[in-house]
Design a protein around this motif. Structure first.
Motif, PDB file in Angstrom:
ATOM      1  N   SER A 173      44.024  37.206  50.260  1.00 52.83           N
ATOM      2  CA  SER A 173      44.339  36.290  51.355  1.00 52.83           C
ATOM      3  C   SER A 173      44.821  34.914  50.872  1.00 52.83           C
ATOM      4  CB  SER A 173      43.118  36.120  52.253  1.00 52.83           C
ATOM      5  OG  SER A 173      42.105  35.412  51.572  1.00 52.83           O
ATOM      6  N   LEU A 174      44.743  34.648  49.575  1.00 58.33           N
ATOM      7  CA  LEU A 174      45.170  33.355  49.024  1.00 58.33           C
ATOM      8  C   LEU A 174      46.684  33.301  48.873  1.00 58.33           C
ATOM      9  CD1 LEU A 174      42.520  32.952  46.180  1.00 58.33           C
ATOM     10  CD2 LEU A 174      42.563  31.763  48.376  1.00 58.33           C
ATOM     11  N   PRO A 175      47.239  32.085  48.762  1.00 56.08           N
ATOM     12  CA  PRO A 175      48.662  31.989  48.433  1.00 56.08           C
ATOM     13  C   PRO A 175      48.918  32.688  47.094  1.00 56.08           C
ATOM     14  CG  PRO A 175      47.778  29.833  49.028  1.00 56.08           C
ATOM     15  CD  PRO A 175      46.618  30.781  48.937  1.00 56.08           C
ATOM     16  N   ASN A 176      49.967  33.448  47.004  1.00 53.65           N
ATOM     17  CA  ASN A 176      50.311  34.230  45.811  1.00 53.65           C
ATOM     18  C   ASN A 176      49.220  35.243  45.476  1.00 53.65           C
ATOM     19  OD1 ASN A 176      52.762  32.755  45.268  1.00 53.65           O
ATOM     20  ND2 ASN A 176      51.443  31.087  44.588  1.00 53.65           N
ATOM     21  N   GLY A 177      48.519  35.729  46.490  1.00 52.41           N
ATOM     22  CA  GLY A 177      47.407  36.645  46.278  1.00 52.41           C
ATOM     23  C   GLY A 177      47.805  37.920  45.565  1.00 52.41           C
ATOM     24  N   GLU A 178      48.948  38.489  45.920  1.00 53.24           N
ATOM     25  CA  GLU A 178      49.380  39.729  45.271  1.00 53.24           C
ATOM     26  C   GLU A 178      49.722  39.488  43.803  1.00 53.24           C
ATOM     27  OE1 GLU A 178      49.037  42.804  46.413  1.00 53.24           O
ATOM     28  OE2 GLU A 178      48.191  41.918  48.232  1.00 53.24           O
ATOM     29  N   MET A 179      50.294  38.332  43.500  1.00 57.66           N
ATOM     30  CA  MET A 179      50.574  37.990  42.096  1.00 57.66           C
ATOM     31  C   MET A 179      49.276  37.839  41.316  1.00 57.66           C
ATOM     32  SD  MET A 179      53.683  37.635  41.045  1.00 57.66           S
ATOM     33  CE  MET A 179      55.298  37.056  41.396  1.00 57.66           C
ATOM     34  N   ARG A 180      48.300  37.215  41.932  1.00 56.02           N
ATOM     35  CA  ARG A 180      46.996  37.042  41.289  1.00 56.02           C
ATOM     36  C   ARG A 180      46.362  38.402  41.003  1.00 56.02           C
ATOM     37  NH1 ARG A 180      44.049  31.774  43.192  1.00 56.02           N
ATOM     38  NH2 ARG A 180      45.790  30.490  43.843  1.00 56.02           N
ATOM     39  N   LEU A 181      46.460  39.320  41.958  1.00 61.20           N
ATOM     40  CA  LEU A 181      45.888  40.652  41.760  1.00 61.20           C
ATOM     41  C   LEU A 181      46.665  41.439  40.708  1.00 61.20           C
ATOM     42  CD1 LEU A 181      44.881  41.624  45.393  1.00 61.20           C
ATOM     43  CD2 LEU A 181      43.398  40.920  43.509  1.00 61.20           C
ATOM     44  N   GLU A 182      47.956  41.201  40.620  1.00 62.79           N
ATOM     45  CA  GLU A 182      48.736  41.847  39.553  1.00 62.79           C
ATOM     46  C   GLU A 182      48.263  41.358  38.185  1.00 62.79           C
ATOM     47  OE1 GLU A 182      51.376  44.402  37.749  1.00 62.79           O
ATOM     48  OE2 GLU A 182      50.622  44.354  39.794  1.00 62.79           O
ATOM     49  N   MET A 183      47.943  40.068  38.095  1.00 63.86           N
ATOM     50  CA  MET A 183      47.383  39.520  36.860  1.00 63.86           C
ATOM     51  C   MET A 183      46.074  40.219  36.517  1.00 63.86           C
ATOM     52  SD  MET A 183      44.845  36.772  35.847  1.00 63.86           S
ATOM     53  CE  MET A 183      44.458  36.391  37.492  1.00 63.86           C
ATOM     54  N   VAL A 184      45.217  40.422  37.527  1.00 63.08           N
ATOM     55  CA  VAL A 184      43.933  41.102  37.316  1.00 63.08           C
ATOM     56  C   VAL A 184      44.184  42.542  36.852  1.00 63.08           C
ATOM     57  CG1 VAL A 184      41.853  41.947  38.474  1.00 63.08           C
ATOM     58  CG2 VAL A 184      42.676  39.639  38.937  1.00 63.08           C
ATOM     59  N   ARG A 185      45.131  43.215  37.493  1.00 63.48           N
ATOM     60  CA  ARG A 185      45.438  44.603  37.110  1.00 63.48           C
ATOM     61  C   ARG A 185      45.875  44.692  35.655  1.00 63.48           C
ATOM     62  NH1 ARG A 185      48.413  44.349  41.755  1.00 63.48           N
ATOM     63  NH2 ARG A 185      47.303  45.174  43.542  1.00 63.48           N
ATOM     64  N   LEU A 186      46.781  43.833  35.256  1.00 66.28           N
ATOM     65  CA  LEU A 186      47.329  43.908  33.899  1.00 66.28           C
ATOM     66  C   LEU A 186      46.317  43.519  32.831  1.00 66.28           C
ATOM     67  CD1 LEU A 186      50.893  42.435  34.555  1.00 66.28           C
ATOM     68  CD2 LEU A 186      50.295  44.828  34.137  1.00 66.28           C
ATOM     69  N   ILE A 187      45.484  42.545  33.125  1.00 61.88           N
ATOM     70  CA  ILE A 187      44.535  42.058  32.114  1.00 61.88           C
ATOM     71  C   ILE A 187      43.264  42.912  32.069  1.00 61.88           C
ATOM     72  CG2 ILE A 187      43.001  40.142  31.507  1.00 61.88           C
ATOM     73  CD1 ILE A 187      45.209  38.254  32.448  1.00 61.88           C
ATOM     74  N   PHE A 188      42.684  43.177  33.219  1.00 66.00           N
ATOM     75  CA  PHE A 188      41.368  43.827  33.240  1.00 66.00           C
ATOM     76  C   PHE A 188      41.417  45.340  33.382  1.00 66.00           C
ATOM     77  CE2 PHE A 188      40.213  39.498  34.695  1.00 66.00           C
ATOM     78  CZ  PHE A 188      39.270  39.214  33.727  1.00 66.00           C
ATOM     79  N   TRP A 189      42.322  45.860  34.194  1.00 65.32           N
ATOM     80  CA  TRP A 189      42.290  47.292  34.482  1.00 65.32           C
ATOM     81  C   TRP A 189      43.227  48.091  33.605  1.00 65.32           C
ATOM     82  CZ3 TRP A 189      42.613  45.726  40.264  1.00 65.32           C
ATOM     83  CH2 TRP A 189      41.397  45.143  40.637  1.00 65.32           C
ATOM     84  N   LYS A 190      44.455  47.630  33.456  1.00 63.33           N
ATOM     85  CA  LYS A 190      45.364  48.340  32.548  1.00 63.33           C
ATOM     86  C   LYS A 190      45.123  47.940  31.103  1.00 63.33           C
ATOM     87  CE  LYS A 190      49.188  49.265  35.658  1.00 63.33           C
ATOM     88  NZ  LYS A 190      50.618  49.059  35.877  1.00 63.33           N
ATOM     89  N   ARG A 191      44.684  46.701  30.906  1.00 60.60           N
ATOM     90  CA  ARG A 191      44.413  46.132  29.573  1.00 60.60           C
ATOM     91  C   ARG A 191      45.643  46.191  28.663  1.00 60.60           C
ATOM     92  NH1 ARG A 191      38.290  48.152  28.140  1.00 60.60           N
ATOM     93  NH2 ARG A 191      37.488  47.922  30.234  1.00 60.60           N
ATOM     94  N   THR A 192      46.779  45.874  29.239  1.00 57.34           N
ATOM     95  CA  THR A 192      48.022  45.911  28.482  1.00 57.34           C
ATOM     96  C   THR A 192      48.542  44.533  28.127  1.00 57.34           C
ATOM     97  OG1 THR A 192      49.273  45.994  30.556  1.00 57.34           O
ATOM     98  CG2 THR A 192      48.754  48.107  29.493  1.00 57.34           C
ATOM     99  N   HIS A 193      48.007  43.492  28.753  1.00 56.49           N
ATOM    100  CA  HIS A 193      48.547  42.149  28.558  1.00 56.49           C
ATOM    101  C   HIS A 193      47.445  41.135  28.275  1.00 56.49           C
ATOM    102  CE1 HIS A 193      51.850  44.084  30.658  1.00 56.49           C
ATOM    103  NE2 HIS A 193      52.625  43.051  30.401  1.00 56.49           N
ATOM    104  N   THR A 194      47.834  40.072  27.602  1.00 59.80           N
ATOM    105  CA  THR A 194      46.992  38.880  27.481  1.00 59.80           C
ATOM    106  C   THR A 194      47.407  37.933  28.596  1.00 59.80           C
ATOM    107  OG1 THR A 194      48.578  37.781  26.059  1.00 59.80           O
ATOM    108  CG2 THR A 194      46.877  39.125  24.967  1.00 59.80           C
ATOM    109  N   LEU A 195      46.715  36.820  28.717  1.00 56.18           N
ATOM    110  CA  LEU A 195      47.117  35.834  29.725  1.00 56.18           C
ATOM    111  C   LEU A 195      48.542  35.346  29.488  1.00 56.18           C
ATOM    112  CD1 LEU A 195      43.859  33.777  30.210  1.00 56.18           C
ATOM    113  CD2 LEU A 195      45.141  34.945  31.987  1.00 56.18           C
ATOM    114  N   GLU A 196      48.884  35.099  28.219  1.00 53.41           N
ATOM    115  CA  GLU A 196      50.235  34.638  27.905  1.00 53.41           C
ATOM    116  C   GLU A 196      51.273  35.710  28.235  1.00 53.41           C
ATOM    117  OE1 GLU A 196      47.665  34.484  25.718  1.00 53.41           O
ATOM    118  OE2 GLU A 196      47.274  32.334  25.874  1.00 53.41           O
ATOM    119  N   GLY A 197      50.938  36.961  27.961  1.00 55.89           N
ATOM    120  CA  GLY A 197      51.846  38.060  28.266  1.00 55.89           C
ATOM    121  C   GLY A 197      52.059  38.230  29.761  1.00 55.89           C
TER     122      GLY A 197
END
Length: 135
Positions: free
Chosen positions: A80-104
């Motif tokens: 529900s936050l501004p850019n919420g879907e982008m934030r969740l994509e960050m969570v997916r890539l870092i925590f669930w897929k574990r394919t990226h770092t924060l910089e990536g």
């Protein structure tokens, strides 16, 4: 790598990482068995089998259920936050897929690394708050 400031920080990150596994385990526990028990083990005679009721009674352990609910609530709040879907994509890539770092992820999503660090921390604190570790 620096050590975390709070003892709960790595625990909450682990909670977030375990979320897909906990969702799958919960789904498996709730799935009804459509085939008869063919294990050869004796069962209670004269007792009617109710697969729907059996599935409803199977649950994750209490702590895992609380962790799952905390992450689900944080996901809904973040969506529900501004850019919420982008934030969740960050969570997916870092925590669930574990394919990226924060910089990536910052390069992938075309956001500054500083902003992604901010979103990362906000999500972790949101999960901690929903779990009851923060007031």
């Amino acid at each position: 790598m620096s050590s975390p400031r709070y003892d709960w920080w790595p625990y909450v990150k682990g909670m977030i990482r375990r979320y897909p596994e906990l969702c799958a385990r919960q789904e498996e526990l709730r799935r009804t068995k459509m085939s008869p028990n063919l294990t050869g083990m004796p069962s209670a005679h004269g007792q009617a089998s109710d697969p729907v009721a059996d599935a409803a009674l199977r649950e994750l352990p209490e702590i895992n259920l609380r962790e799952l609910e905390a992450v689900q609530q944080a996901i809904e709040e973040t969506r529900s936050l501004p850019n919420g879907e982008m934030r969740l994509e960050m969570v997916r890539l870092i925590f669930w897929k574990r394919t990226h770092t924060l910089e990536g992820v910052a390069m992938e999503l075309h956001w500054s690394a500083r902003k992604l660090v901010e979103w990362h921390g906000e999500f972790i604190r949101c999960v901690a708050k929903k779990f009851g570790l923060l007031s």
